[in-house]
Scaffold this active site. Structure first.
Site, PDB file in Angstrom:
ATOM      1  N   SER A   1      34.109  48.978  54.024  1.00  9.56           N
ATOM      2  CA  SER A   1      33.866  47.695  54.684  1.00  9.56           C
ATOM      3  C   SER A   1      32.778  47.699  55.749  1.00  9.56           C
ATOM      4  O   SER A   1      32.370  46.631  56.217  1.00  9.56           O
ATOM      5  CB  SER A   1      35.166  47.150  55.294  1.00  9.56           C
ATOM      6  OG  SER A   1      35.993  46.660  54.269  1.00  9.56           O
TER       7      SER A   1
ATOM      8  N   SER B   1      34.346  44.211  54.082  1.00  8.07           N
ATOM      9  CA  SER B   1      34.900  43.082  54.799  1.00  8.07           C
ATOM     10  C   SER B   1      34.169  42.744  56.094  1.00  8.07           C
ATOM     11  O   SER B   1      34.366  41.658  56.636  1.00  8.07           O
ATOM     12  CB  SER B   1      36.378  43.340  55.128  1.00  8.07           C
ATOM     13  OG  SER B   1      36.507  44.447  56.017  1.00  8.07           O
TER      14      SER B   1
ATOM     15  N   LYS C   1      33.521  42.732  65.180  1.00  8.54           N
ATOM     16  CA  LYS C   1      34.357  42.208  64.083  1.00  8.54           C
ATOM     17  C   LYS C   1      35.675  41.708  64.669  1.00  8.54           C
ATOM     18  O   LYS C   1      36.301  42.409  65.481  1.00  8.54           O
ATOM     19  CB  LYS C   1      34.611  43.339  63.068  1.00  8.54           C
ATOM     20  CG  LYS C   1      35.380  42.936  61.818  1.00  8.54           C
ATOM     21  CD  LYS C   1      35.497  44.137  60.873  1.00  8.54           C
ATOM     22  CE  LYS C   1      36.140  43.807  59.551  1.00  8.54           C
ATOM     23  NZ  LYS C   1      36.215  44.990  58.659  1.00  8.54           N
TER      24      LYS C   1
END
Lengths: 60, 457
Positions: free
Chosen positions: B180, B156, B81
């Protein structure tokens, strides 16, 4: 400051700062602040009510 | 959507590498090929590291041939990420605010993964600064669900989940401040682990809310999650590989009140079927209550927004137009929170922590759905659930954010799919991460219901 007073003040400041998109977020914060203030673990400095047994010590 | 095909496990790839059946270079080429073929439409990656990944893969192959084995991640292609620092690369956090950033050094987690021989194929797209659950607000455009391009993969860590589901990586490293990791893992049919608070270091990770931030893996199986946890945690407390035990005698508590008030019908059906399979396998399931559950969103909002606002205050003053409008509004709202209300919210965390621990007493784990609705349509502000139109953000955070407030470890495992093939996840919550992983490994086949892993697009 009550959540209602806080909301009025925050709204006015957001408008002054040209941030109209904040209105919905501020209303959500006011509602949830009221919920936190009404929780049964809160202290009462007058001693008129005791916090719920589950309450941890006050922060700080 | 296409039929069900099992996602490849990174541990299986490791076995194939050691058996000489394939090479890290070939596995990395396959992932890079999937990125080339599909990422124009999925948009899972912000930065693709094709050259350095192939170089690392060849080095991993050379080491294995020379008898140097760094462990289960040796030569395994993974994605990261784009909120974790990788030396020499920008950490964009999917925001124009960080347009000029270049990381001076690796985040602690990245350094541990490099030492373990992982091959990093690229940095994945996310909801800007991890402040959202749909991935729609990103300076690099929205991420599209690999099974249905009209839907969000969740967020997310949506680019991370999409990259694994689409075969662009065998696993991904994400962050979880309110769900997330678990939300996109559930939406994409993956296993997603949020370890116990502070078990995995957040040094070198762009913070959202320091009291709630966690780092963890998104991957194909519980054993894969355990393998990654062992490498990235400070003191994993896991020896050897997970050995699934007998399901009979496992005790689970289901917190229905509040958590089941807003639940999509197909999610509810899949969860009920999961409970029936577990009960048939000898698992004892009873209901538990989190007495102050109704205060979860209030506590979450006050802690998360206030801490995020403190981190972003300077950039909000100097480059406000570099934020997407909705993320900017959330951050600005956090600047108005009174200190006394922030302290009340922190105290609520203590109360809820005590209540979750009490619910876990005498039980191996809590069990609840991971995500109240299947993957939501891109562009939707609200979603209809239990006959009510609710904001997408509220509904998607509803079942996960408690365990960020309390710090308990939680893992999502695929448990079914909707009639149109969108994945559904079940969440297990425990006291310690090693014990939770052991319970999840024991129950994994029953939770999945013989469905294998996610449908492969």
């Amino acid at each position: 400051m009550t959540p209602e007073d806080w909301l009025e003040s925050a709204r006015a400041d957001a408008i002054r700062r040209d941030l109209p998109d904040l209105q919905a977020m501020l209303e959500g914060l006011a509602r949830t602040a009221a919920a936190l203030r009404n929780a049964d673990w809160n202290d009462d400095a007058s001693g008129a009510s005791e916090p719920a047994p589950a309450a941890p010590p006050p922060a700080g | 959507m296409s039929g069900a095909v099992e996602l490849p496990s990174l541990l299986e790839l490791g076995r194939s590498l050691r058996a000489g059946e394939t090479t890290s270079e070939a596995a990395t080429e396959r992932c890079l090929g999937a990125i080339r073929d599909r990422d124009r439409s999925i948009n899972a990656f912000i930065t693709v590291l094709a050259d350095t990944a192939l170089e690392a893969a060849r080095a991993a192959d050379r080491e294995l041939r020379a008898g140097r084995d760094r462990g289960p991640l040796h030569g395994v292609p993974i994605s990261i990420k784009d909120i974790l620092d990788m030396a020499g690369l920008p950490t964009t956090a999917a925001s124009h605010v960080r347009r000029d950033h270049v990381a001076a050094r690796d985040a602690t987690v990245i350094a541990r993964l490099r030492d373990a021989g992982a091959v990093m194929v690229g940095k994945t797209n996310l909801h800007e600064f991890a402040l959202g659950t749909t991935n729609e607000e990103s300076a690099y455009g929205p991420v599209h669900h690999p099974l249905d391009a009209t839907r969000s993969p969740g967020g997310s860590s949506g680019g991370s989940a999409a990259s694994v589901l689409a075969g662009m990586a065998y696993a991904s490293i994400g962050t979880d401040t309110g769900g997330s990791i678990r939300i996109p893992s559930a939406a994409c049919g993956l296993v997603g682990l949020k370890p116990r608070f502070r078990e995995v270091p957040t040094q070198g990770v762009v913070p959202l809310s320091a009291s709630l931030d966690h780092v963890g893996p998104l991957c194909a199986t519980v054993a894969d999650a355990a393998a990654i946890f062992r490498i990235v945690a400070d003191a994993p407390g896991l020896d050897g590989s997970l050995q699934p035990g007998a399901a009979r005698g496992v005790r689970l508590g289901v917190p229905r009140r509040y958590f089941f008030d807003l639940l999509d019908d197909e999610v509810a059906s899949a969860f009920d079927a999961t409970c029936a399979r577990l009960a048939a396998a000898g698992v004892t399931i009873d209901d538990v209550v989190i007495p102050h559950a109704s205060l979860i969103p209030a506590a979450y909002l006050h802690v998360a927004l206030t801490e995020a606002a403190a981190f972003h205050a300077k950039a909000l003053e100097t480059r406000p137009d570099d934020y997407t409008p909705t993320v900017r509004a959330r951050l600005e709202a956090g600047r108005y929170v009174l200190a006394e209300d922030y302290l009340r919210a922190l105290r609520a965390c203590g109360v809820l922590r005590h209540e979750v621990s009490a619910a876990l007493e005498g039980r191996d784990a809590l069990l609840l759905p991971s995500l109240a609705v299947p993957a939501t349509p891109l562009g939707a502000a609200t979603v209809r659930v239990s006959g009510i139109d609710e904001p997408v953000r509220n509904v998607t955070l509803r079942l996960t954010q408690l365990f960020n407030l309390t710090g308990h470890p939680a893992i999502t495992v695929p448990c079914g799919a909707t009639g149109t093939g969108l994945p559904i996840g079940a969440q297990l919550v425990g006291t310690s991460t090693p014990a939770l992983l052991q319970t999840a490994a024991t129950l994994e086949t029953h939770i999945r219901g013989g469905r294998g892993t996610a449908p492969r697009p």
